[in-house]
Design an enzyme around this catalytic site. Structure first.
Site, PDB file in Angstrom:
ATOM      1  N   ASN A 143      -7.056   0.669   3.953  1.00  0.00           N
ATOM      2  CA  ASN A 143      -7.108   0.117   2.914  1.00  0.00           C
ATOM      3  C   ASN A 143      -7.766  -1.511   2.247  1.00  0.00           C
ATOM      4  O   ASN A 143      -7.557  -1.961   3.659  1.00  0.00           O
ATOM      5  CB  ASN A 143      -5.686  -0.039   1.454  1.00  0.00           C
ATOM      6  CG  ASN A 143      -5.879  -0.285   0.572  1.00  0.00           C
ATOM      7  OD1 ASN A 143      -7.247  -0.328  -0.435  1.00  0.00           O
ATOM      8  ND2 ASN A 143      -5.162  -2.083   0.074  1.00  0.00           N
ATOM      9  N   ASP A 192       0.176  -2.271   0.186  1.00  0.00           N
ATOM     10  CA  ASP A 192      -0.854  -3.861   1.480  1.00  0.00           C
ATOM     11  C   ASP A 192       0.167  -4.591   2.441  1.00  0.00           C
ATOM     12  O   ASP A 192      -0.155  -5.781   3.116  1.00  0.00           O
ATOM     13  CB  ASP A 192      -1.175  -4.925  -0.275  1.00  0.00           C
ATOM     14  CG  ASP A 192      -2.088  -4.131  -0.737  1.00  0.00           C
ATOM     15  OD1 ASP A 192      -1.527  -5.630  -1.499  1.00  0.00           O
ATOM     16  OD2 ASP A 192      -2.563  -3.576  -0.696  1.00  0.00           O
ATOM     17  N   GLU A 233     -15.844  -7.655   1.972  1.00  0.00           N
ATOM     18  CA  GLU A 233     -15.346  -6.247   2.260  1.00  0.00           C
ATOM     19  C   GLU A 233     -16.520  -5.253   2.368  1.00  0.00           C
ATOM     20  O   GLU A 233     -15.950  -4.167   3.011  1.00  0.00           O
ATOM     21  CB  GLU A 233     -14.863  -5.691   0.499  1.00  0.00           C
ATOM     22  CG  GLU A 233     -13.720  -6.488  -0.074  1.00  0.00           C
ATOM     23  CD  GLU A 233     -13.003  -6.131  -1.533  1.00  0.00           C
ATOM     24  OE1 GLU A 233     -13.818  -5.448  -1.511  1.00  0.00           O
ATOM     25  OE2 GLU A 233     -13.442  -7.716  -1.770  1.00  0.00           O
ATOM     26  N   HIS A 251      -8.487  -5.024   0.878  1.00  0.00           N
ATOM     27  CA  HIS A 251      -7.986  -5.977   0.094  1.00  0.00           C
ATOM     28  C   HIS A 251      -8.362  -6.976  -0.069  1.00  0.00           C
ATOM     29  O   HIS A 251      -8.879  -7.261   1.176  1.00  0.00           O
ATOM     30  CB  HIS A 251      -6.316  -5.719   0.785  1.00  0.00           C
ATOM     31  CG  HIS A 251      -5.627  -7.103  -0.660  1.00  0.00           C
ATOM     32  ND1 HIS A 251      -5.122  -6.200  -2.031  1.00  0.00           N
ATOM     33  CD2 HIS A 251      -5.137  -8.395  -0.822  1.00  0.00           C
ATOM     34  CE1 HIS A 251      -4.705  -7.092  -2.436  1.00  0.00           C
ATOM     35  NE2 HIS A 251      -4.374  -7.964  -2.043  1.00  0.00           N
ATOM     36  N   SER A 267     -18.179  -0.164  -5.278  1.00  0.00           N
ATOM     37  CA  SER A 267     -18.687  -0.502  -4.681  1.00  0.00           C
ATOM     38  C   SER A 267     -18.453  -0.448  -3.183  1.00  0.00           C
ATOM     39  O   SER A 267     -19.388  -0.692  -2.312  1.00  0.00           O
ATOM     40  CB  SER A 267     -19.005  -2.070  -4.944  1.00  0.00           C
ATOM     41  OG  SER A 267     -17.702  -3.381  -4.871  1.00  0.00           O
ATOM     42  N   ASN A 268     -17.290  -0.523  -2.729  1.00  0.00           N
ATOM     43  CA  ASN A 268     -17.214  -0.251  -1.303  1.00  0.00           C
ATOM     44  C   ASN A 268     -17.338   1.133  -0.992  1.00  0.00           C
ATOM     45  O   ASN A 268     -17.591   1.465  -0.019  1.00  0.00           O
ATOM     46  CB  ASN A 268     -15.272  -0.818  -1.218  1.00  0.00           C
ATOM     47  CG  ASN A 268     -14.987  -1.871  -1.205  1.00  0.00           C
ATOM     48  OD1 ASN A 268     -15.639  -2.598  -0.116  1.00  0.00           O
ATOM     49  ND2 ASN A 268     -14.805  -2.719  -2.689  1.00  0.00           N
TER      50      ASN A 268
HETATM   51  C1  GRF Z   1     -12.385  -4.634  -5.320  1.00  0.00           C
HETATM   52  O1  GRF Z   1     -11.728  -5.831  -6.150  1.00  0.00           O
HETATM   53  C2  GRF Z   1     -11.241  -4.191  -3.749  1.00  0.00           C
HETATM   54  O2  GRF Z   1     -11.637  -5.787  -3.513  1.00  0.00           O
HETATM   55  C3  GRF Z   1     -10.749  -3.442  -4.764  1.00  0.00           C
HETATM   56  O3  GRF Z   1     -10.902  -2.343  -5.833  1.00  0.00           O
HETATM   57  C4  GRF Z   1     -11.767  -3.603  -6.502  1.00  0.00           C
HETATM   58  C5  GRF Z   1     -13.027  -2.970  -6.887  1.00  0.00           C
HETATM   59  O4  GRF Z   1     -14.047  -2.050  -5.760  1.00  0.00           O
HETATM   60  N1  GRF Z   1     -10.046  -3.251  -3.900  1.00  0.00           N
HETATM   61  P1  GRF Z   1     -15.024  -0.439  -5.631  1.00  0.00           P
HETATM   62  O5  GRF Z   1     -16.137  -1.380  -6.701  1.00  0.00           O
HETATM   63  O6  GRF Z   1     -14.249  -0.145  -6.391  1.00  0.00           O
HETATM   64  O7  GRF Z   1     -15.557  -0.097  -4.628  1.00  0.00           O
END
Ligand code: GRF
Length: 206
Positions: free
Chosen positions: A107, A150, A180, A109, A12-13
Protein backbone atom coordinates in the site's frame (compact mmCIF):
# COMPACT_ATOMS: atom_id res chain seq x y z
CA UNK A 1 4.47 -11.69 -12.28
CA UNK A 2 0.77 -10.83 -12.64
CA UNK A 3 -0.25 -7.69 -10.74
CA UNK A 4 -3.70 -6.64 -9.54
CA UNK A 5 -4.35 -3.06 -8.40
CA UNK A 6 -7.10 -2.07 -5.94
CA UNK A 7 -8.49 1.45 -6.42
CA UNK A 8 -11.26 3.67 -5.06
CA UNK A 9 -10.78 7.09 -6.68
CA UNK A 10 -8.81 9.17 -9.18
CA UNK A 11 -6.21 6.49 -9.83
CA UNK A 12 -3.15 8.75 -10.10
CA UNK A 13 -1.05 6.03 -8.43
CA UNK A 14 -2.46 3.47 -10.88
CA UNK A 15 -1.44 5.83 -13.69
CA UNK A 16 2.11 5.94 -12.30
CA UNK A 17 2.17 2.12 -12.49
CA UNK A 18 0.79 2.15 -16.04
CA UNK A 19 3.40 4.69 -17.14
CA UNK A 20 6.18 2.66 -15.46
CA UNK A 21 4.97 -0.49 -17.24
CA UNK A 22 5.05 1.38 -20.55
CA UNK A 23 8.68 2.30 -19.79
CA UNK A 24 9.34 -1.36 -18.98
CA UNK A 25 10.23 -0.40 -15.40
CA UNK A 26 8.03 -2.87 -13.46
CA UNK A 27 10.63 -5.64 -13.36
CA UNK A 28 8.66 -7.72 -15.82
CA UNK A 29 5.43 -7.37 -13.83
CA UNK A 30 2.21 -7.18 -15.87
CA UNK A 31 -0.75 -5.07 -14.73
CA UNK A 32 -3.41 -7.73 -15.19
CA UNK A 33 -6.48 -6.56 -13.27
CA UNK A 34 -7.88 -3.41 -11.66
CA UNK A 35 -10.55 -3.85 -8.99
CA UNK A 36 -12.44 -0.77 -7.82
CA UNK A 37 -14.47 -0.48 -4.63
CA UNK A 38 -16.73 2.06 -6.35
CA UNK A 39 -18.49 2.49 -9.72
CA UNK A 40 -17.61 5.39 -11.99
CA UNK A 41 -14.23 6.41 -10.53
CA UNK A 42 -11.62 7.84 -12.91
CA UNK A 43 -9.18 5.03 -12.03
CA UNK A 44 -11.45 2.73 -14.06
CA UNK A 45 -11.11 5.03 -17.10
CA UNK A 46 -7.34 4.99 -16.74
CA UNK A 47 -7.35 1.18 -16.65
CA UNK A 48 -9.62 0.91 -19.69
CA UNK A 49 -7.45 3.39 -21.63
CA UNK A 50 -4.46 1.17 -20.84
CA UNK A 51 -6.29 -1.99 -21.90
CA UNK A 52 -6.27 -3.48 -18.39
CA UNK A 53 -9.30 -5.64 -17.42
CA UNK A 54 -11.43 -3.98 -14.73
CA UNK A 55 -13.89 -5.17 -12.13
CA UNK A 56 -16.09 -3.26 -9.66
CA UNK A 57 -16.70 -4.91 -6.31
CA UNK A 58 -18.81 -2.27 -4.56
CA UNK A 59 -17.82 -2.20 -0.90
CA UNK A 60 -21.38 -1.41 0.20
CA UNK A 61 -22.58 -4.75 -1.22
CA UNK A 62 -20.61 -6.68 1.41
CA UNK A 63 -21.52 -6.77 5.07
CA UNK A 64 -18.02 -7.08 6.54
CA UNK A 65 -14.32 -6.53 5.78
CA UNK A 66 -13.95 -10.31 5.78
CA UNK A 67 -16.73 -10.88 3.23
CA UNK A 68 -15.21 -8.15 1.08
CA UNK A 69 -11.74 -9.68 1.37
CA UNK A 70 -13.11 -13.10 0.41
CA UNK A 71 -14.77 -11.64 -2.71
CA UNK A 72 -11.51 -9.97 -3.78
CA UNK A 73 -9.52 -13.15 -3.10
CA UNK A 74 -11.82 -15.17 -5.36
CA UNK A 75 -11.19 -12.79 -8.28
CA UNK A 76 -7.42 -12.76 -7.68
CA UNK A 77 -7.23 -16.55 -7.64
CA UNK A 78 -9.28 -16.76 -10.87
CA UNK A 79 -6.63 -14.64 -12.57
CA UNK A 80 -3.59 -16.26 -10.88
CA UNK A 81 -2.51 -12.87 -9.52
CA UNK A 82 0.93 -12.83 -7.86
CA UNK A 83 1.11 -9.34 -6.37
CA UNK A 84 -1.62 -7.08 -5.00
CA UNK A 85 -1.18 -3.29 -4.94
CA UNK A 86 -3.42 -0.89 -2.99
CA UNK A 87 -3.36 2.39 -4.98
CA UNK A 88 -5.69 4.93 -3.44
CA UNK A 89 -7.79 2.04 -2.10
CA UNK A 90 -9.95 3.19 0.79
CA UNK A 91 -11.23 -0.07 2.27
CA UNK A 92 -10.09 -2.37 5.05
CA UNK A 93 -10.13 -6.05 4.15
CA UNK A 94 -9.76 -9.02 6.50
CA UNK A 95 -9.70 -12.80 6.35
CA UNK A 96 -8.03 -15.36 4.10
CA UNK A 97 -6.86 -12.73 1.59
CA UNK A 98 -4.31 -11.41 4.09
CA UNK A 99 -2.93 -14.92 4.65
CA UNK A 100 -2.83 -16.02 1.01
CA UNK A 101 -1.17 -12.76 -0.12
CA UNK A 102 1.04 -12.32 2.97
CA UNK A 103 4.14 -10.27 2.01
CA UNK A 104 2.81 -9.94 -1.57
CA UNK A 105 0.43 -7.01 -0.89
CA UNK A 106 1.59 -3.38 -0.66
CA UNK A 107 0.00 0.00 0.00
CA UNK A 108 1.11 3.58 -0.60
CA UNK A 109 0.34 5.97 2.26
CA UNK A 110 0.80 9.76 1.89
CA UNK A 111 2.92 10.35 5.03
CA UNK A 112 6.13 9.14 6.66
CA UNK A 113 4.74 6.23 8.71
CA UNK A 114 4.46 6.02 11.76
CA UNK A 115 3.43 9.69 11.61
CA UNK A 116 -0.08 10.63 10.48
CA UNK A 117 -1.33 7.14 9.76
CA UNK A 118 -3.84 4.59 11.01
CA UNK A 119 -7.64 4.74 11.14
CA UNK A 120 -9.05 8.06 9.88
CA UNK A 121 -5.79 9.15 8.21
CA UNK A 122 -6.48 8.95 4.48
CA UNK A 123 -6.49 11.24 1.44
CA UNK A 124 -6.62 14.97 2.28
CA UNK A 125 -7.09 14.32 6.01
CA UNK A 126 -3.45 13.24 6.21
CA UNK A 127 -2.22 16.55 4.81
CA UNK A 128 -4.63 18.59 6.94
CA UNK A 129 -3.13 16.91 10.02
CA UNK A 130 0.43 17.54 8.75
CA UNK A 131 -0.29 21.28 8.33
CA UNK A 132 -2.12 21.42 11.64
CA UNK A 133 0.89 19.92 13.44
CA UNK A 134 3.30 22.24 11.66
CA UNK A 135 5.91 19.61 10.72
CA UNK A 136 8.47 20.83 8.17
CA UNK A 137 8.93 17.49 6.41
CA UNK A 138 6.38 14.94 5.30
CA UNK A 139 6.43 12.39 2.48
CA UNK A 140 5.09 9.02 1.45
CA UNK A 141 5.56 5.42 2.50
CA UNK A 142 5.09 2.11 0.70
CA UNK A 143 4.53 -0.68 3.19
CA UNK A 144 3.50 -4.32 3.27
CA UNK A 145 -0.22 -4.67 4.02
CA UNK A 146 -1.07 -6.59 7.19
CA UNK A 147 -4.26 -6.90 9.21
CA UNK A 148 -3.44 -3.71 11.17
CA UNK A 149 -4.10 -0.47 9.20
CA UNK A 150 -0.85 1.19 7.94
CA UNK A 151 1.30 -0.87 10.34
CA UNK A 152 3.01 -3.46 8.13
CA UNK A 153 6.77 -3.59 7.42
CA UNK A 154 7.95 -0.41 5.70
CA UNK A 155 9.40 -1.00 2.23
CA UNK A 156 10.24 2.48 0.84
CA UNK A 157 9.93 6.08 2.05
CA UNK A 158 10.63 9.48 0.48
CA UNK A 159 10.62 12.87 2.21
CA UNK A 160 8.90 15.97 0.85
CA UNK A 161 9.33 19.53 2.21
CA UNK A 162 6.28 21.27 3.71
CA UNK A 163 6.05 24.92 2.52
CA UNK A 164 4.63 27.78 4.63
CA UNK A 165 2.32 28.53 1.72
CA UNK A 166 0.95 25.00 1.49
CA UNK A 167 -2.73 24.14 1.60
CA UNK A 168 -3.80 20.50 2.02
CA UNK A 169 -4.39 20.39 -1.73
CA UNK A 170 -1.00 21.79 -2.78
CA UNK A 171 0.76 19.53 -0.29
CA UNK A 172 -1.15 16.44 -1.46
CA UNK A 173 -0.21 17.17 -5.07
CA UNK A 174 3.49 17.59 -4.25
CA UNK A 175 3.59 14.43 -2.11
CA UNK A 176 1.97 12.51 -4.98
CA UNK A 177 4.30 13.96 -7.63
CA UNK A 178 7.56 13.86 -5.66
CA UNK A 179 7.01 10.72 -3.61
CA UNK A 180 4.00 8.42 -4.20
CA UNK A 181 4.26 8.21 -7.97
CA UNK A 182 8.00 7.43 -7.68
CA UNK A 183 7.88 4.99 -4.77
CA UNK A 184 4.99 2.76 -5.83
CA UNK A 185 6.39 1.65 -9.21
CA UNK A 186 9.81 1.17 -7.59
CA UNK A 187 8.29 -1.03 -4.86
CA UNK A 188 6.39 -3.12 -7.43
CA UNK A 189 9.59 -3.61 -9.42
CA UNK A 190 11.47 -4.76 -6.31
CA UNK A 191 8.74 -7.33 -5.54
CA UNK A 192 8.61 -8.56 -9.16
CA UNK A 193 12.39 -8.98 -9.12
CA UNK A 194 12.20 -10.86 -5.79
CA UNK A 195 14.57 -8.35 -4.17
CA UNK A 196 12.60 -7.95 -0.92
CA UNK A 197 13.03 -10.09 2.18
CA UNK A 198 11.14 -9.54 5.43
CA UNK A 199 12.39 -10.47 8.90
CA UNK A 200 10.73 -9.51 12.20
CA UNK A 201 8.60 -6.74 10.72
CA UNK A 202 11.53 -5.19 8.82
CA UNK A 203 12.20 -5.31 5.09
CA UNK A 204 15.63 -5.87 3.51
CA UNK A 205 16.29 -5.03 -0.11
CA UNK A 206 18.86 -7.16 -1.94
C1 GRF B 1 -3.69 9.58 -2.45
O1 GRF B 1 -3.58 10.55 -1.42
C2 GRF B 1 -2.95 8.35 -2.02
O2 GRF B 1 -1.82 8.62 -1.22
C3 GRF B 1 -3.92 7.65 -1.19
O3 GRF B 1 -5.16 7.83 -1.89
C4 GRF B 1 -5.15 9.11 -2.52
C5 GRF B 1 -5.70 9.04 -3.91
O4 GRF B 1 -4.83 8.26 -4.70
N1 GRF B 1 -3.50 6.28 -0.99
P1 GRF B 1 -5.14 7.96 -6.28
O5 GRF B 1 -5.01 9.26 -7.01
O6 GRF B 1 -6.56 7.41 -6.36
O7 GRF B 1 -4.10 6.95 -6.67
Amino acid sequence: MKIAVLVSGGGSNLQALIDAQNRNELGGGILSLVISSKEGVYALERAKNAGIPTLVLSRNEYDSPKAYGDAILLELQKEDIDILVYAGFMCIVEGELLRVYKNRMINVHPSLIPSFCGPGFYGLKVHEAVLEKGVKVTGATVHIVTEECDAGPILLQKAVEVLDTDTPETLQKRVMEQAEWILLPKAVRLLCENKVTIKENRTYIK
